[in-house]
Design a protein around this motif. Structure first.
Motif, PDB file in Angstrom:
ATOM      1  N   GLN A   2       0.827  -1.207   0.000  1.00  0.00           N
ATOM      2  CA  GLN A   2       0.000   0.000   0.000  1.00  0.00           C
ATOM      3  C   GLN A   2       0.868   1.265   0.000  1.00  0.00           C
ATOM      4  O   GLN A   2       1.908   1.291   0.650  1.00  0.00           O
ATOM      5  N   ALA A   3       0.353   2.313  -0.675  1.00  0.00           N
ATOM      6  CA  ALA A   3       1.073   3.591  -0.665  1.00  0.00           C
ATOM      7  C   ALA A   3       0.866   4.317   0.662  1.00  0.00           C
ATOM      8  O   ALA A   3       1.689   5.109   1.093  1.00  0.00           O
ATOM      9  N   GLN A   4      -0.266   4.045   1.299  1.00  0.00           N
ATOM     10  CA  GLN A   4      -0.575   4.673   2.591  1.00  0.00           C
ATOM     11  C   GLN A   4      -1.042   3.603   3.567  1.00  0.00           C
ATOM     12  O   GLN A   4      -1.686   2.633   3.157  1.00  0.00           O
ATOM     13  N   TYR A   5      -0.769   3.820   4.824  1.00  0.00           N
ATOM     14  CA  TYR A   5      -1.137   2.857   5.867  1.00  0.00           C
ATOM     15  C   TYR A   5      -2.019   3.576   6.880  1.00  0.00           C
ATOM     16  O   TYR A   5      -1.640   4.616   7.419  1.00  0.00           O
ATOM     17  N   THR A   6      -3.226   3.039   7.097  1.00  0.00           N
ATOM     18  CA  THR A   6      -4.096   3.596   8.136  1.00  0.00           C
ATOM     19  C   THR A   6      -4.045   2.665   9.332  1.00  0.00           C
ATOM     20  O   THR A   6      -4.310   1.465   9.203  1.00  0.00           O
ATOM     21  N   THR A   7      -3.686   3.206  10.487  1.00  0.00           N
ATOM     22  CA  THR A   7      -3.473   2.339  11.648  1.00  0.00           C
ATOM     23  C   THR A   7      -4.798   1.783  12.160  1.00  0.00           C
ATOM     24  O   THR A   7      -5.816   2.481  12.184  1.00  0.00           O
ATOM     25  N   CYS A   8      -4.737   0.520  12.589  1.00  0.00           N
ATOM     26  CA  CYS A   8      -5.853  -0.041  13.362  1.00  0.00           C
ATOM     27  C   CYS A   8      -5.806   0.570  14.761  1.00  0.00           C
ATOM     28  O   CYS A   8      -6.847   0.804  15.376  1.00  0.00           O
ATOM     29  N   PHE A   9      -4.573   0.773  15.264  1.00  0.00           N
ATOM     30  CA  PHE A   9      -4.470   1.328  16.614  1.00  0.00           C
ATOM     31  C   PHE A   9      -5.054   2.736  16.596  1.00  0.00           C
ATOM     32  O   PHE A   9      -4.739   3.541  15.724  1.00  0.00           O
ATOM     33  N   LEU A  10      -5.916   2.963  17.566  1.00  0.00           N
ATOM     34  CA  LEU A  10      -6.708   4.205  17.722  1.00  0.00           C
ATOM     35  C   LEU A  10      -7.875   4.308  16.743  1.00  0.00           C
ATOM     36  O   LEU A  10      -8.598   5.304  16.719  1.00  0.00           O
ATOM     37  N   SER A  11      -8.079   3.259  15.893  1.00  0.00           N
ATOM     38  CA  SER A  11      -9.192   3.347  14.930  1.00  0.00           C
ATOM     39  C   SER A  11     -10.541   3.261  15.646  1.00  0.00           C
ATOM     40  O   SER A  11     -11.539   3.772  15.137  1.00  0.00           O
ATOM     41  N   ASN A  12     -10.567   2.620  16.835  1.00  0.00           N
ATOM     42  CA  ASN A  12     -11.841   2.592  17.573  1.00  0.00           C
ATOM     43  C   ASN A  12     -12.235   4.006  18.016  1.00  0.00           C
ATOM     44  O   ASN A  12     -13.422   4.296  18.171  1.00  0.00           O
ATOM     45  N   LEU A  13     -11.232   4.861  18.206  1.00  0.00           N
ATOM     46  CA  LEU A  13     -11.538   6.240  18.616  1.00  0.00           C
ATOM     47  C   LEU A  13     -12.216   7.006  17.483  1.00  0.00           C
ATOM     48  O   LEU A  13     -13.001   7.925  17.714  1.00  0.00           O
ATOM     49  N   TYR A  14     -11.906   6.614  16.259  1.00  0.00           N
ATOM     50  CA  TYR A  14     -12.607   7.194  15.091  1.00  0.00           C
ATOM     51  C   TYR A  14     -14.089   6.794  15.134  1.00  0.00           C
ATOM     52  O   TYR A  14     -14.975   7.621  14.904  1.00  0.00           O
ATOM     53  N   ILE A  15     -14.347   5.536  15.490  1.00  0.00           N
ATOM     54  CA  ILE A  15     -15.742   5.067  15.594  1.00  0.00           C
ATOM     55  C   ILE A  15     -16.474   5.851  16.696  1.00  0.00           C
ATOM     56  O   ILE A  15     -17.641   6.195  16.557  1.00  0.00           O
ATOM     57  N   GLY A  16     -15.759   6.137  17.774  1.00  0.00           N
ATOM     58  CA  GLY A  16     -16.374   6.886  18.880  1.00  0.00           C
ATOM     59  C   GLY A  16     -16.525   8.372  18.589  1.00  0.00           C
ATOM     60  O   GLY A  16     -17.161   9.085  19.358  1.00  0.00           O
ATOM     61  N   ALA A  47     -13.717  -4.513  10.118  1.00  0.00           N
ATOM     62  CA  ALA A  47     -12.950  -3.323  10.526  1.00  0.00           C
ATOM     63  C   ALA A  47     -11.739  -3.725  11.359  1.00  0.00           C
ATOM     64  O   ALA A  47     -11.375  -3.057  12.323  1.00  0.00           O
ATOM     65  N   TYR A  48     -11.128  -4.852  10.979  1.00  0.00           N
ATOM     66  CA  TYR A  48      -9.935  -5.305  11.689  1.00  0.00           C
ATOM     67  C   TYR A  48      -8.684  -5.147  10.822  1.00  0.00           C
ATOM     68  O   TYR A  48      -7.630  -5.694  11.110  1.00  0.00           O
ATOM     69  N   ARG A  49      -8.856  -4.430   9.704  1.00  0.00           N
ATOM     70  CA  ARG A  49      -7.721  -3.953   8.919  1.00  0.00           C
ATOM     71  C   ARG A  49      -8.012  -2.471   8.714  1.00  0.00           C
ATOM     72  O   ARG A  49      -9.144  -2.110   8.377  1.00  0.00           O
ATOM     73  N   GLY A  50      -7.024  -1.634   8.946  1.00  0.00           N
ATOM     74  CA  GLY A  50      -7.271  -0.184   8.968  1.00  0.00           C
ATOM     75  C   GLY A  50      -7.634   0.376   7.605  1.00  0.00           C
ATOM     76  O   GLY A  50      -7.271  -0.181   6.569  1.00  0.00           O
ATOM     77  N   GLY A  51      -8.392   1.477   7.585  1.00  0.00           N
ATOM     78  CA  GLY A  51      -8.691   2.160   6.328  1.00  0.00           C
ATOM     79  C   GLY A  51     -10.122   1.942   5.884  1.00  0.00           C
ATOM     80  O   GLY A  51     -11.070   2.277   6.609  1.00  0.00           O
ATOM     81  N   ALA A  52     -10.295   1.359   4.671  1.00  0.00           N
ATOM     82  CA  ALA A  52     -11.625   1.245   4.057  1.00  0.00           C
ATOM     83  C   ALA A  52     -12.613   0.492   4.948  1.00  0.00           C
ATOM     84  O   ALA A  52     -13.787   0.870   5.062  1.00  0.00           O
ATOM     85  N   GLN A  53     -12.138  -0.571   5.608  1.00  0.00           N
ATOM     86  CA  GLN A  53     -13.033  -1.367   6.465  1.00  0.00           C
ATOM     87  C   GLN A  53     -13.526  -0.537   7.663  1.00  0.00           C
ATOM     88  O   GLN A  53     -14.696  -0.596   8.031  1.00  0.00           O
ATOM     89  N   THR A  54     -12.629   0.220   8.253  1.00  0.00           N
ATOM     90  CA  THR A  54     -13.012   1.048   9.414  1.00  0.00           C
ATOM     91  C   THR A  54     -14.033   2.094   8.981  1.00  0.00           C
ATOM     92  O   THR A  54     -15.020   2.346   9.677  1.00  0.00           O
TER      93      THR A  54
END
Ligand code: FAD
Length: 442
Positions: free
Chosen positions: A78-92, A169-176
């Protein structure tokens, strides 16, 4: 950003708990890797790393900083990496997805060659990595940190296509983003189902922090909705802390079903068309949003390379060298890391140890005894976080926990806020180590 010098790298390694007064002078390294490096006189030693996430990015960065004479190539699809870590905070609603997304310019800026391609397989005899494009990369040491893949089909009905309807949503980015979009589009009064996986899986507290963040979203945005959690396990990470958050902060919202000797809340099947979910114990629910987290295994490349034994990759606990193939290390979620959980913190700590091992083998530097660390913070609500962690060392043939800690159940609001701030500071720190990038402490 201020460049890191050798003393800083010493501190980084020390922060993984590896510093020691008596270097082992490469003995463990030679044991794990089965012999001397295959570096011709005058040539730069070549290290190739597959996977530019928590493990691979950290390793590329600190190895290049510490030993610029080593030729470091990072293969990342991937050209960009979206972290899973802290992705739950995006949901919140506490974080933007953009603030979790990073590129590789920081790594290329210090001379790491970043190749955006998919690693296909390995010829361990000739020390050659093959890429999907047909390119071949020769190495003296190969490190793989490909993360996880999902065991589609393990839950009847949950095929690869199902993830576009019932996101894990256990891989960061589009799934989250898909999960968040679905929550936002859900009518008030809809039922959200969260199905957690059985052990072992990426980030043991992750599903329950996710549950708190979905419950916070429901409480503040869709107060007539409910969250039902199905879990195939009998007990979970930070159980007391999550249970009291569900009871005290999210009463009437969260309905949590752990499996007992009598009932199993493992999923019997899912139907992405009707959105029906059935448990082994016979509960049936029609979900408005279904967050199904399926069973996992080491990233596909680890299997293609021949490093896996079953679902995961066995390693030598002193070095994280593969037990299956010479001159290859496996770090991060893909590895069987004993007592260490599959977390970004763990992957980062393992990368520091492997960097030291490679420098001992290829650059004649001292080898230190391996020590590893992990801390996992979980956000329960606004400025309210808890943590669990341990330090680890090789013992009895595996990576064993030496000392552990977990937040108390009766902590005051100040302590919880301090833990929250720590987690945000940790994020800024680990992003700097993985991507050589400065992020705001937000
Ligand atoms: C919801 C959630 C919350 C989490 N929260 C936390 C937390 O608070 N703290 C924490 O420490 N951890 C957390 N984690 C866990 C953390 O995200 C992982 O443990 C960590 O990312 C693992 O690092 P890794 O290097 O093994 O894999 P990844 O970080 O997934 O990196 C793997 C990389 O390899 C690349 N790749 C895979 N195969 C190939 C190939 N064949 N060729 C080229 N590139 C390839 C992928 O594109 C990816 O970039 C969380 C996880 C989730 C899902």
């Amino acid at each position: 950003m201020k460049p890191i010098n050798r003393r800083d790298v010493g501190k980084l390694i020390g922060s993984a708990g590896m510093a020691s007064a008596s270097p082992l002078l490469g003995t463990l390294s030679a044991f794990a890797q089965g012999g001397a490096p295959n570096v011709s006189a005058g040539a730069k030693p070549r290290v190739v790393i597959v996977g530019g996430g928590a493990g691979g990015g950290t390793l590329a960065h600190i190895l290049k900083r510490s030993s610029p004479e080593i030729d470091v190539t990072l293969v990342e699809r991937q050209a960009q990496y979206t972290t899973c870590f802290l992705s739950n905070l995006y949901i919140g609603g506490f974080r933007s997805l953009q603030s979790l997304t990073h590129d590789y310019r920081g790594l290329t800026s210090i001379g790491i060659r970043v190749v955006h391609d998919s690693a296909k397989d390995v010829d361990a005899k000739s020390r050659e990595l093959r890429l999907e494009s047909g390119q071949k990369l020769a190495y003296d040491r190969l490190v793989i940190s490909p993360g996880i893949d999902f065991k589609f089909g393990a839950i009847p009905g949950y095929t690869e296509a199902a993830e576009t309807v019932m996101p894990h949503a256990y891989r960061g980015g589009a799934q989250t983003k898909l999960l968040m979009d679905q929550l936002q589009a859900m009518p008030d009064g809809g039922t959200v189902v969260l199905a957690a996986p059985d052990n072992p899986y990426r980030c043991p507290p992750g599903p329950y922090e996710r549950a708190c963040m979905i419950a916070h979203f429901i409480k503040t945005r869709k107060p007539k909705s409910k969250l039902v959690i199905f879990d195939p396990k009998k007990s979970i990470s930070k159980q007391k802390l999550f249970m009291s958050a569900f009871k005290e902060q999210y009463a009437g919202i969260v309905d949590f079903h752990l499996s007992t000797d009598i009932d199993s809340f493992a999923l019997k099947s899912v139907d992405p068309k009707s959105m029906e979910i059935e448990t082994v114990s016979g509960m049936r629910i029609k979900a408005a949003v279904a967050n199904i987290i399926p069973p996992q295994r080491a990233g596909q490349f680890a299997h293609a390379a021949g490093c896996a034994d079953g679902d995961w990759c066995p390693i030598v606990p002193e070095t994280f060298a593969s037990r299956k193939l010479p001159n290859i290390y496996v770090i991060g979620d893909a590895a069987i890391a004993g007592d260490m959980p599959k977390s970004a913190f763990s992957a980062n700590s393992q990368a520091k140890s492997v960097s030291n091992d490679i420098e001992a083998a290829l650059a004649g530097k001292p080898k230190y005894p391996s020590r590893y660390r992990n801390t996992c913070w979980s956000m329960l609500g606004p400025a309210n976080s808890v943590k669990i962690g341990a330090s680890y060392a090789p013992k009895d043939g595996k990576v064993s926990a030496l000392s552990t800690f977990v937040s108390e159940g009766d902590e005051d609001a100040k302590t919880r806020e301090k833990s929250y701030k720590e987690s945000i500071g940790w994020y800024a720190g680990i992003v700097a180590e993985i991507f050589n990038k400065r992020v705001d402490n937000i």
